[in-house]
Design a protein around this motif. Structure first.
Motif, short mmCIF file in Angstrom:
data_model
loop_
_atom_site.label_atom_id
_atom_site.label_comp_id
_atom_site.label_asym_id
_atom_site.label_seq_id
_atom_site.Cartn_x
_atom_site.Cartn_y
_atom_site.Cartn_z
N GLN A 127 0.83 -1.21 0.00
CA GLN A 127 0.00 0.00 0.00
C GLN A 127 0.86 1.26 0.00
N ARG A 128 1.89 1.28 0.82
CA ARG A 128 2.76 2.47 0.88
C ARG A 128 3.45 2.72 -0.46
N LEU A 129 3.90 1.66 -1.11
CA LEU A 129 4.54 1.83 -2.41
C LEU A 129 3.52 2.28 -3.46
N ALA A 130 2.34 1.68 -3.47
CA ALA A 130 1.30 2.07 -4.42
C ALA A 130 0.93 3.54 -4.24
N ASP A 131 0.86 3.99 -2.99
CA ASP A 131 0.53 5.39 -2.71
C ASP A 131 1.57 6.34 -3.29
N GLU A 132 2.80 5.86 -3.47
CA GLU A 132 3.88 6.67 -4.02
C GLU A 132 4.06 6.44 -5.53
N GLY A 133 3.13 5.71 -6.14
CA GLY A 133 3.17 5.50 -7.59
C GLY A 133 3.98 4.31 -8.06
N TRP A 134 4.33 3.41 -7.14
CA TRP A 134 5.11 2.22 -7.49
C TRP A 134 4.19 1.07 -7.89
N LEU A 135 4.69 0.25 -8.78
CA LEU A 135 4.05 -1.03 -9.11
C LEU A 135 4.76 -2.09 -8.29
N VAL A 136 4.01 -2.84 -7.51
CA VAL A 136 4.56 -3.90 -6.69
C VAL A 136 4.24 -5.24 -7.35
N LEU A 137 5.29 -6.03 -7.60
CA LEU A 137 5.12 -7.38 -8.13
C LEU A 137 5.60 -8.36 -7.07
N ARG A 138 4.71 -9.24 -6.65
CA ARG A 138 5.04 -10.26 -5.66
C ARG A 138 4.87 -11.63 -6.29
N PHE A 139 5.87 -12.47 -6.07
CA PHE A 139 5.84 -13.83 -6.60
C PHE A 139 6.16 -14.80 -5.47
N TRP A 140 5.44 -15.92 -5.43
CA TRP A 140 5.77 -16.98 -4.48
C TRP A 140 7.02 -17.69 -4.99
N GLU A 141 7.81 -18.19 -4.09
CA GLU A 141 9.06 -18.86 -4.44
C GLU A 141 8.84 -20.08 -5.33
N HIS A 142 7.64 -20.68 -5.29
CA HIS A 142 7.39 -21.90 -6.06
C HIS A 142 6.90 -21.63 -7.49
N LEU A 143 6.67 -20.38 -7.85
CA LEU A 143 6.16 -20.08 -9.19
C LEU A 143 7.24 -20.27 -10.26
N ASP A 144 6.80 -20.48 -11.49
CA ASP A 144 7.70 -20.69 -12.62
C ASP A 144 8.55 -19.43 -12.83
N PRO A 145 9.88 -19.55 -12.73
CA PRO A 145 10.74 -18.36 -12.84
C PRO A 145 10.66 -17.68 -14.20
N GLU A 146 10.49 -18.45 -15.26
CA GLU A 146 10.39 -17.84 -16.59
C GLU A 146 9.14 -16.98 -16.70
N ALA A 147 8.03 -17.47 -16.18
CA ALA A 147 6.79 -16.69 -16.20
C ALA A 147 6.93 -15.42 -15.35
N CYS A 148 7.56 -15.54 -14.19
CA CYS A 148 7.79 -14.39 -13.34
C CYS A 148 8.68 -13.37 -14.04
N ALA A 149 9.74 -13.85 -14.68
CA ALA A 149 10.66 -12.96 -15.41
C ALA A 149 9.92 -12.24 -16.53
N ASP A 150 9.07 -12.95 -17.26
CA ASP A 150 8.30 -12.32 -18.34
C ASP A 150 7.42 -11.20 -17.78
N THR A 151 6.79 -11.44 -16.64
CA THR A 151 5.94 -10.43 -16.01
C THR A 151 6.76 -9.20 -15.62
#
Length: 170
Positions: A127-151
Motif C-alpha cells: 500500500q505504501r509503495l502504491a501510494d507513491e506511484g510504485w508497481l509492486v510485483l510479488r511472486f511466491w518462491e514456487h512459481l515458474d521463474p520464466e513466467a515471473c521474469a516475463d511479467t
C-alpha cells in the motif's frame, strides 16, 4: 558443508552437554530446529538468483535488496527506480503461502503471530509503495521463474515507455 554457510554455534544435546536449553525468548523447539532456521537466507535465495539471472539476460538492470523509498526501512528483492517497479519473491513459509504454508505444531502461538505480522507488513508495504506511484510485483518462491521474469520484463518496459512518453514535449 557447502561452502556457503558458516558452522553452527548451536550445541547439540547429549550426555556431554546435558539437555538443550533454548536461549531466553527463543522460538526454537530444539537445537536442530534453531540451527535450521538460523541458516535461512534473507536475500540471494535460489528463486531470487534465478529470477535475477533471467531478467538480467533480457537486458534489464536493477538494484538488489534495495529500499524503494528512502524513508521506508523495508527492502525489495529487485528495484527498478526510474520505472518505479518493486519486485518481491516471497518464501512460502515466511509469508504464509495459501498453497504450501503449514503452521508448525510446536510453539504455535509464536508462529501464528510471526507469520501474521509478516503478511500484515507485506500488505502495508504494498500500500505504501502504491501510494507513491510504485508497481509492486510479488511472486511466491514456487512459481515458474520464466513466467515471473516475463511479467517483470513486460512491466518494467511498459512503465519505462510511459515515463518516456510523459517526458516528451507536447
Amino acid at each position: 558443508m557447502n561452502g556457503h554457510s558458516k558452522p553452527s554455534t548451536v550445541p547439540e544435546s547429549g550426555p556431554q552437554t546435558g539437555p538443550w536449553v533454548p536461549p531466553e525468548g527463543s522460538w526454537a523447539s530444539s537445537a536442530a530446529n534453531r540451527r535450521s532456521m538460523l541458516g535461512n537466507r534473507s536475500r540471494d535465495t535460489a528463486p531470487e538468483l534465478l529470477l535475477r539471472s533471467l531478467v538480467h539476460a533480457a537486458g534489464l538492470r536493477y538494484r538488489v535488496a534495495a529500499k524503494p523509498l528512502p524513508k521506508m526501512r523495508r527492502t525489495a528483492d529487485m528495484v527498478f527506480r526510474p520505472a518505479k517497479v518493486a519486485v518481491f519473491i516471497d518464501g512460502c513459509f515466511w509469508h504464509g503461502c495459501p498453497d504450501h504454508f503449514v503452521m508448525p505444531k510446536t510453539n504455535r502461538p509464536y508462529w501464528e503471530d510471526k507469520i501474521g505480522r509478516n503478511v500484515q507488513r507485506d500488505r502495508d508495504t504494498d500500500q505504501r509503495l502504491a501510494d507513491e506511484g510504485w508497481l509492486v510485483l510479488r511472486f511466491w518462491e514456487h512459481l515458474d521463474p520464466e513466467a515471473c521474469a516475463d511479467t517483470v520484463i513486460d512491466a518494467v518496459k511498459s512503465r519505462r515507455q510511459a515515463v518516456a512518453g510523459s517526458r516528451r514535449p507536447h
